[in-house]
Design a protein around this motif. Structure first.
Motif, short mmCIF file in Angstrom:
data_model
loop_
_atom_site.label_atom_id
_atom_site.label_comp_id
_atom_site.label_asym_id
_atom_site.label_seq_id
_atom_site.Cartn_x
_atom_site.Cartn_y
_atom_site.Cartn_z
N ARG A 981 0.83 -1.20 0.00
CA ARG A 981 0.00 0.00 0.00
C ARG A 981 0.87 1.26 0.00
N GLU A 985 1.08 4.27 -2.86
CA GLU A 985 0.77 5.64 -2.48
C GLU A 985 1.93 6.58 -2.77
N ARG A 997 0.60 1.67 -11.25
CA ARG A 997 -0.31 0.64 -11.74
C ARG A 997 0.36 -0.73 -11.70
N THR A 1016 -8.75 -2.35 -3.52
CA THR A 1016 -9.54 -1.66 -4.55
C THR A 1016 -8.65 -0.66 -5.28
N ALA A 1017 -9.07 -0.30 -6.47
CA ALA A 1017 -8.26 0.60 -7.31
C ALA A 1017 -8.31 2.03 -6.85
N ARG A 1018 -9.10 2.33 -5.80
CA ARG A 1018 -9.16 3.72 -5.35
C ARG A 1018 -7.80 4.25 -4.91
N VAL A 1019 -6.91 3.33 -4.45
CA VAL A 1019 -5.60 3.77 -4.00
C VAL A 1019 -4.82 4.43 -5.13
N ALA A 1021 -5.94 6.42 -7.22
CA ALA A 1021 -6.37 7.81 -7.36
C ALA A 1021 -5.95 8.66 -6.18
N ARG A 1023 -6.68 7.83 -3.11
CA ARG A 1023 -7.65 7.72 -2.02
C ARG A 1023 -7.57 6.32 -1.44
#
Length: 1024
Positions: A981, A985, A997, A1016-1019, A1021, A1023
């Protein structure tokens, strides 16, 4: 040797060594020619060939054993030497007087060196016994020095007798001088047979007389009682014997025969081989009268004893006994009194006897003498008896009993004994912590002494007054006491003053000056004082040496304190045990230090000695708090006891100890309160050393960085002004650890750390100092990424170990981190398939091999690197640098810096930690269970460091570096979700979306492979 050559060139071309055989003349001269820079001649060679040799021009001529040449040949040699070129150095030696014409024919001015320049000092004697004969105890060195006066050859004979033949130090003189022993034969053949006839006559008289002042020799010669057969009378012989080293300075500076030589002469006289037998009555009467009338009463009593006149001997003892004891003659007085019949022992003689036994350390014997006198109603109130008996109990540390005996009668007058009784009472009160009462009694003693006018009484009263005084007032009292004692010829009181002066200088943190005063006290007390005073002088010297960072010397002094106390039956070992414990604490020997502190506390409690009890409890507190497993409960108990027991002058020590306990327990407000109180108490009592310790606590517990820096700078200035350079360096290291320390402070801290490690100090406040790679630590071990040992910067080759088990032994000891490993456990680990009883000898051989590998030059004591005792075998972490220990220490330091907010400094430390981790610990022993614990701990610490580095880099905006650390972590553990993670980030934040990616895809794949939830793919972006 170079310095001697420079002195010779300044004074003249020629230096002559004149001394008896065995003083090292030939060895010294042979050394001069070892490099080929000179020509070495013996008398025999000179008789066989010409003196002049062109090869000697521009170098030096060395001529040994000149006295073997006849007088004409000596004079001819001097003339030939005078013709050599001016630049040629002339070094000559003789063991007998030379022809007078020899000196007048020499070129220029001849510089003579005698036996006094060649004799060994007490420290040198101790070194010879330790290095050449394996005698490490300091006490035999004192006895050897007494018997030999530092005569090098006799020191070697004594060392052989003590080491090889197991002779005790008390039997040393007899073992050296009994007929047929090597030393006695050598003295007879090489020393006595070489002396001129006139010198032999004077030596024979010296065996009877004792000290030989020139005036006595002249008086005997003028009275026709001493004829040496030379025109100049006995003075020529006397001066020759002093130059040759057969006569040395005795008590009061009067020359005396070296005891070993005197004993051999005495043996010969008793055997009828030499000497004139018993001297005439006229000789004895003249000499005894001269001694008594010229300040040598002890010599008079001894002469009367040897002449078989006990009644006259007793009369001299009764009249002059106190003076004899004050001059340091306790042992001789005790020997004389053994021959005095009870019928000849008056009350005065009995007082002298008891006091002499006290001064020689026989407290029990002294009490046996005083007990019946104290029970006698006609005598028990005598002030002279009571203060003498009280001093026995004072010497034993029984201060309450001494105080009871020193209760002054209602009708106390102004006699010398009354003053001495009051002075003893003041001392007992001070040792019991009743300083105000002590000061009042000392004031009474001073008033009585000033009215009486006796110098001995004045000295005692001023010493008592100095006990409770501080600063200039204390110095004034001690100066007055010293002047009075010197006027009275009271050597014992002079030493008492020096002891008190040294104690005051230590309290004032003036350590170099304290050492000079204490060394003078020790040198005098060795031969002239009660063992209690010697113990005090040794304690002071050890304390000063400790503060100056001379740890080996300090420990030897403290060990002597314990040895002298036990030998003399004194309850005074506590100060020595404290000193040993403190030395070991500073050198990082935690378990040894704890044991010694606990023994010191027990010994001090037994005699209610708060002067040692409080420092010992304070030191024990620090030891209990240091290390990976602090014993908080025990530390708290020790600190609380110290605070309850501490008198005002020692209260700062107790408060500092309590502050460290509160800090370790996390009760910061209490720690800060104790620190502030310690500073206030130290300033009030004018204890500079306590103030510096309190300031270090202030810096540790304070929340203000500026305040911590100011406190440590003041502490460093105090220590540096005191000469306590190790403590000053400790303050510099602590300054380098302060959050926000600048580059200059960190650089100074590193230099200070290196200096401390050179002294053997491995840690400060439980945190190990970082060992450098520059060879400052002689023995370094690497276990990260493979095992390797470096000695003096060079790797140890495999053949040096001689076996795989030797290397394995070291690895096991490293894995146990300084904790002892039982011998049986080691044997089972090293030889699992053999019966343990068959491998004990193998383990001893391995231990010897390891010690040889780590110290091939044998520069250190046997247990310097690897200790072996009843608990088992262990590696001494204070003398060996191990990379995994440095890694763990750096990790703890970095964690502390992060907690305190010093992230930049923490990052620097963690970068060095990462570079240090070259691979898993004991990677060459992957299946050994003994390695698992330390291996896993080191790996966990390293991984934590990488995580912290990633976080610190990210927080500092160094995103590329953060990515590097995160990628490395994933290479080690591909399933660490938190690292995945963080990596995504950081890449998103850095704008590296393609890499983000790909990192996200790897994260998802790793989670699927272990059936874990997929992110989830929100990371991507930015978030969560």
């Amino acid at each position: 040797m170079a310095e001697q050559a420079r002195r010779m060139r300044r004074a003249g071309r020629c230096l002559i060594y004149v001394a008896a055989a065995g003083y090292g003349k030939s060895t010294t001269l042979e050394t001069l020619c070892a490099d080929g820079a000179g020509t070495y001649w013996t008398a025999e060679a000179l008789l066989a060939r010409p003196y002049r040799d062109p090869r000697t021009a521009g170098a030096r001529v060395v001529v040994d054993d000149l006295c073997a040449l006849p007088g004409p040949a000596q004079r001819q040699l001097a003339r030939d030497l005078a013709e050599l070129p001016a630049e040629v150095e002339l070094w000559l030696a003789a063991r007998r007087p030379l022809d007078p014409g020899f000196y007048s024919a020499l070129p220029g001015t001849a510089v003579e060196r005698g036996a006094a320049d060649l004799a060994l000092s007490l420290d040198q004697v101790a070194r010879v016994l330790r290095e050449e004969h394996g005698i490490v105890d300091a006490e035999p060195a004192v006895r050897v020095y007494d018997v030999t006066a530092g005569w090098p050859a006799l020191v070697q004979f004594a060392g052989e007798a003590l080491g090889r033949h197991g002779v005790g130090s008390e039997e040393l003189l007899a073992a050296l001088t009994e007929p047929g022993t090597p030393a006695a034969s050598w003295i007879g053949e090489q020393v006595l047979a070489e002396q001129p006839e006139d010198a032999a006559v004077l030596m024979d008289a010296a065996v009877t007389l004792g000290p030989l002042p020139e005036a006595l020799c002249i008086g005997l010669a003028d009275a026709g009682l001493l004829d040496t057969g030379v025109p100049a009378g006995p003075l020529q012989s006397l001066r020759w014997l002093r130059r040759a080293g057969l006569l040395v300075a005795g008590a009061g500076g009067a020359p005396r025969l070296v005891p070993a030589v005197s004993a051999v002469l005495g043996q010969r006289r008793r055997a009828g081989c030499a000497g004139t037998g018993v001297r005439s009555d006229a000789f004895v009467d003249f000499a005894a009268g001269w001694y008594s009338g010229n300040g040598h009463p002890l010599a008079a009593a001894a002469l009367l004893h040897r002449a078989g006149r006990p009644a006259q001997c007793a009369a001299v003892l009764a009249e002059h006994g106190d003076r004899m004891l004050a001059a340091g003659g306790g042992e001789q007085v005790v020997r004389l009194l053994r021959a005095i019949p009870d019928a000849e022992r008056s009350f005065a003689v009995r007082l002298v006897h008891g006091d002499a036994l006290r001064m020689t350390g026989d407290a029990a014997g002294a009490l046996r003498v005083f007990a019946p006198l104290l029970e006698d109603p006609a005598r028990c109130g005598d002030a002279g008896l009571r203060w003498r008996a009280a001093m026995v109990h004072y010497m034993r540390g029984e201060y309450a009993t001494a105080l009871e005996l020193c209760t002054p009668p209602a009708d106390a007058g102004r006699t010398v004994d009354d003053v001495l009784l009051l002075a003893c009472r003041a001392g007992a009160l001070m040792m019991l912590g009743r300083s105000a009462d002590s000061a009042a009694v000392a004031a009474d003693a001073l008033r009585c002494a000033d009215g009486g006018g006796d110098d001995r009484a004045k000295a005692a009263a001023h010493i008592a007054a100095a006990l409770g005084a501080v600063g200039a007032r204390r110095d004034e009292h001690l100066a007055a006491a010293l002047e009075a004692a010197q006027r009275a010829g009271d050597v014992v009181t002079v030493v008492r003053v020096l002891v008190n002066r040294a104690e005051g200088l230590i309290r004032d943190a003036r350590y170099p000056e304290a050492l000079r005063v204490a060394a003078r006290a020790v040198a005098t007390a060795e031969h002239s004082c009660p063992p209690g005073l010697l113990v005090a002088a040794l304690s002071n010297a050890g304390d000063a040496l400790l503060r100056l960072g001379r740890y080996d010397e300090a420990e030897r002094h403290f060990e002597r304190v314990v040895a002298v106390s036990h030998r003399a039956g004194l309850s005074r070992a506590a100060s020595g045990l404290w000193g040993i414990a403190e030395v070991r604490r500073q050198l990082g020997r935690r378990e040894q230090s704890r044991t010694a502190f606990e023994e010191a506390v027990e010994a001090a409690r037994a005699v209610d000695d708060t002067q040692v009890l409080v420092p010992a409890l304070a030191g024990l507190t620090r030891v209990l708090l240091d290390g990976p497993d602090p014993d908080l409960a025990a530390a708290r108990r020790a600190a609380e006891e110290a605070e309850r027991a501490a008198p005002r002058i020692l209260l700062p020590l107790a408060l500092v100890a309590a502050g460290w306990v509160a800090f370790a327990e996390g009760v910061l407000p209490v720690a800060q309160q104790r620190a502030a109180a310690a500073v206030t108490a130290a300033r009030a009592s004018r204890r500079a050393d306590c103030l510096a310790n309190a300031l270090e606590l202030v810096a540790a517990v304070g929340t203000d960085t500026g305040g911590a820096v100011a406190a440590l700078r003041e502490a460093e200035a105090i220590w540096r002004a005191a000469g306590a350079l190790p403590a000053a360096d400790r303050a510099l290291v602590l300054l380098g650890r302060v959050p926000g320390a600048d580059g200059a402070q960190r650089s100074a801290a590193k230099a200070a750390a290196r200096r401390l490690m050179d002294l053997g100090v491995p840690a400060i406040d439980g945190t190990r100092l970082p060992a450098s790679e520059d060879g400052s630590t002689p023995v370094r071990m690497r276990v990260l990424g493979g095992f390797e040992v470096f000695v003096d910067g060079r790797p140890v080759p495999l053949p040096a170990w001689r076996s795989r088990q030797a290397r394995s032994l070291v690895k096991i000891l490293v894995a146990r981190r300084g904790r002892p490993v039982a011998r049986l456990e080691l044997r089972e680990l090293l030889w699992p398939d053999d019966e343990p009883h068959r491998t004990a000898h193998r383990l001893s051989v391995l231990l010897s091999v390891v010690r040889t590998v780590l110290d091939p030059a044998r520069r250190w004591p046997t247990d310097h690197h690897v200790r072996a005792d009843l608990a088992g075998i262990s590696l001494d972490p204070g003398h060996v640098a191990v990379d995994v220990e440095e890694l763990l220490s750096d990790a703890a330091h970095a964690a502390l810096l992060i907690r305190t907010g010093d992230r930049a400094h923490a990052r620097e430390v963690l970068v060095e930690l990462d570079e240090l981790y070259r691979g898993d610990a004991f990677s060459d022993e992957p299946y050994e269970q003994w390695a698992d614990g330390l291996r896993e701990e080191a790996r966990a610490v390293w991984l934590r460091a990488l995580r912290d580095l990633a976080g610190l880099s990210r927080a500092a905006g160094d995103l590329d570096q953060a990515v590097t650390y995160l990628v490395r972590l994933l290479a080690i553990d591909a399933y660490d979700e938190t690292v995945h993670r963080n990596l995504v980030e950081v890449l998103v934040r850095a704008g590296r979306h393609g890499e983000a990616r790909r990192a996200f895809d790897r994260w998802c794949q790793a989670m699927r492979s272990i059936d874990a939830p997929v992110p989830t793919a929100r990371v991507l972006a930015g978030r969560a």
